[in-house]
Design a protein around this motif. Sequence first.
Motif, mmCIF file in Angstrom:
data_model
loop_
_atom_site.group_PDB
_atom_site.id
_atom_site.type_symbol
_atom_site.label_atom_id
_atom_site.label_comp_id
_atom_site.label_asym_id
_atom_site.label_seq_id
_atom_site.Cartn_x
_atom_site.Cartn_y
_atom_site.Cartn_z
ATOM 1 N N ALA A 25 0.864 -1.151 -0.153
ATOM 2 C CA ALA A 25 0.008 -0.022 -0.011
ATOM 3 C C ALA A 25 0.989 1.231 -0.045
ATOM 4 C CB ALA A 25 -0.820 -0.098 1.137
ATOM 5 N N GLN A 26 2.184 1.367 0.553
ATOM 6 C CA GLN A 26 2.819 2.399 0.677
ATOM 7 C C GLN A 26 3.769 2.571 -0.490
ATOM 8 O OE1 GLN A 26 3.021 -0.021 2.963
ATOM 9 N NE2 GLN A 26 1.843 0.867 4.585
ATOM 10 N N GLY A 27 3.771 1.712 -1.479
ATOM 11 C CA GLY A 27 4.656 1.715 -2.732
ATOM 12 C C GLY A 27 5.164 0.416 -2.872
ATOM 13 N N ASP A 28 6.321 0.185 -3.370
ATOM 14 C CA ASP A 28 6.925 -1.098 -3.636
ATOM 15 C C ASP A 28 7.779 -1.490 -2.284
ATOM 16 O OD1 ASP A 28 5.903 -1.321 -6.199
ATOM 17 O OD2 ASP A 28 7.483 -0.326 -6.975
ATOM 18 N N GLY A 29 7.431 -2.745 -2.130
ATOM 19 C CA GLY A 29 8.263 -3.350 -1.178
ATOM 20 C C GLY A 29 8.915 -4.817 -1.595
ATOM 21 N N CYS A 30 9.818 -5.166 -0.609
ATOM 22 C CA CYS A 30 10.532 -6.530 -1.207
ATOM 23 C C CYS A 30 10.287 -7.644 -0.103
ATOM 24 C CB CYS A 30 12.136 -6.247 -1.286
ATOM 25 S SG CYS A 30 12.474 -5.256 -2.611
ATOM 26 N N VAL A 31 10.281 -8.818 -0.307
ATOM 27 C CA VAL A 31 10.388 -9.805 0.645
ATOM 28 C C VAL A 31 11.439 -10.777 0.321
ATOM 29 C CG1 VAL A 31 7.728 -10.062 0.757
ATOM 30 C CG2 VAL A 31 8.964 -11.465 -0.883
ATOM 31 N N ARG A 32 12.051 -11.246 1.273
ATOM 32 C CA ARG A 32 13.109 -12.238 1.337
ATOM 33 C C ARG A 32 12.636 -13.683 1.276
ATOM 34 N NH1 ARG A 32 18.714 -12.195 0.395
ATOM 35 N NH2 ARG A 32 20.089 -13.360 2.189
ATOM 36 N N VAL A 33 12.766 -14.379 0.455
ATOM 37 C CA VAL A 33 12.401 -15.689 0.119
ATOM 38 C C VAL A 33 13.732 -16.703 0.441
ATOM 39 C CG1 VAL A 33 11.326 -17.357 -1.244
ATOM 40 C CG2 VAL A 33 10.535 -14.840 -1.301
ATOM 41 N N LEU A 34 13.366 -17.916 1.055
ATOM 42 C CA LEU A 34 14.200 -18.790 1.379
ATOM 43 C C LEU A 34 13.900 -20.260 0.912
ATOM 44 C CD1 LEU A 34 15.695 -17.968 4.927
ATOM 45 C CD2 LEU A 34 16.698 -17.142 2.913
ATOM 46 N N VAL A 35 14.726 -20.653 0.268
ATOM 47 C CA VAL A 35 14.246 -22.090 -0.250
ATOM 48 C C VAL A 35 15.527 -23.079 -0.032
ATOM 49 C CG1 VAL A 35 13.494 -23.434 -2.159
ATOM 50 C CG2 VAL A 35 13.081 -21.225 -2.081
ATOM 51 N N HIS A 36 15.116 -24.408 0.583
ATOM 52 C CA HIS A 36 16.144 -25.269 0.708
ATOM 53 C C HIS A 36 15.800 -26.486 -0.001
ATOM 54 C CE1 HIS A 36 17.285 -29.132 3.115
ATOM 55 N NE2 HIS A 36 18.236 -28.554 2.994
ATOM 56 N N ALA A 37 16.668 -26.900 -0.922
ATOM 57 C CA ALA A 37 16.435 -27.876 -2.050
ATOM 58 C C ALA A 37 17.865 -28.667 -2.383
ATOM 59 C CB ALA A 37 16.182 -27.249 -3.207
ATOM 60 N N ARG A 38 17.622 -29.708 -3.038
ATOM 61 C CA ARG A 38 18.939 -30.325 -3.406
ATOM 62 C C ARG A 38 19.865 -29.616 -4.153
ATOM 63 N NH1 ARG A 38 17.272 -36.292 -5.853
ATOM 64 N NH2 ARG A 38 15.770 -36.003 -4.257
ATOM 65 N N ASN A 39 19.556 -28.761 -5.040
ATOM 66 C CA ASN A 39 20.387 -27.962 -5.631
ATOM 67 C C ASN A 39 19.847 -26.523 -5.931
ATOM 68 O OD1 ASN A 39 19.165 -28.397 -8.201
ATOM 69 N ND2 ASN A 39 20.088 -30.341 -8.610
ATOM 70 N N ARG A 40 20.704 -25.498 -6.694
ATOM 71 C CA ARG A 40 20.094 -24.427 -7.113
ATOM 72 C C ARG A 40 18.882 -24.456 -8.144
ATOM 73 N NH1 ARG A 40 25.321 -21.212 -8.645
ATOM 74 N NH2 ARG A 40 25.805 -23.299 -9.120
ATOM 75 N N ALA A 41 19.023 -25.248 -9.175
ATOM 76 C CA ALA A 41 17.925 -25.493 -10.057
ATOM 77 C C ALA A 41 16.647 -25.876 -9.511
ATOM 78 C CB ALA A 41 18.444 -26.380 -11.371
ATOM 79 N N ARG A 42 16.739 -26.678 -8.573
ATOM 80 C CA ARG A 42 15.437 -27.411 -7.859
ATOM 81 C C ARG A 42 14.871 -26.374 -7.097
ATOM 82 N NH1 ARG A 42 14.538 -33.232 -7.522
ATOM 83 N NH2 ARG A 42 16.024 -34.205 -9.002
#
Length: 117
Positions: A25-42
């Motif tokens: 609502a205040q403009g553009d914001g960012c979120v930090r997303v974390l993913v655990h997987a077998r490799n970067r592609a996955r």
Amino acid sequence: MSAGGFCRLPTGSVVVALNLPRPTAQGDGCVRVLVHARNRARALTRLRNLGMRAVYLRGNAEPPTPDEITAVLHHPDGLIWRTAPAPDNAVVIPGPELPQELWHPIRALLRRPAASA
């Protein structure tokens, strides 16, 4: 383009961290997303399968911190998010410090608000 990075764990799996744009609502914001997987592609495929089609990891400018790695490893889904901290060059308005936001499951980010009739 989103900033992010990765960290390879001793088990051979990786934790990928990405800062993604999120309109607020205040403009553009960012979120930090974390993913655990077998490799970067996955890890990136997991995000793309959730509807985040234009997610790419270029470089390793902002790898996950040890606290972030611990958080994602202890979550059953291995996929969490929270509001990204302000960049170092951002203008910060003095005032009371906000408490540290807790990590949320990815379902909370993807949940659409109910349409009012």
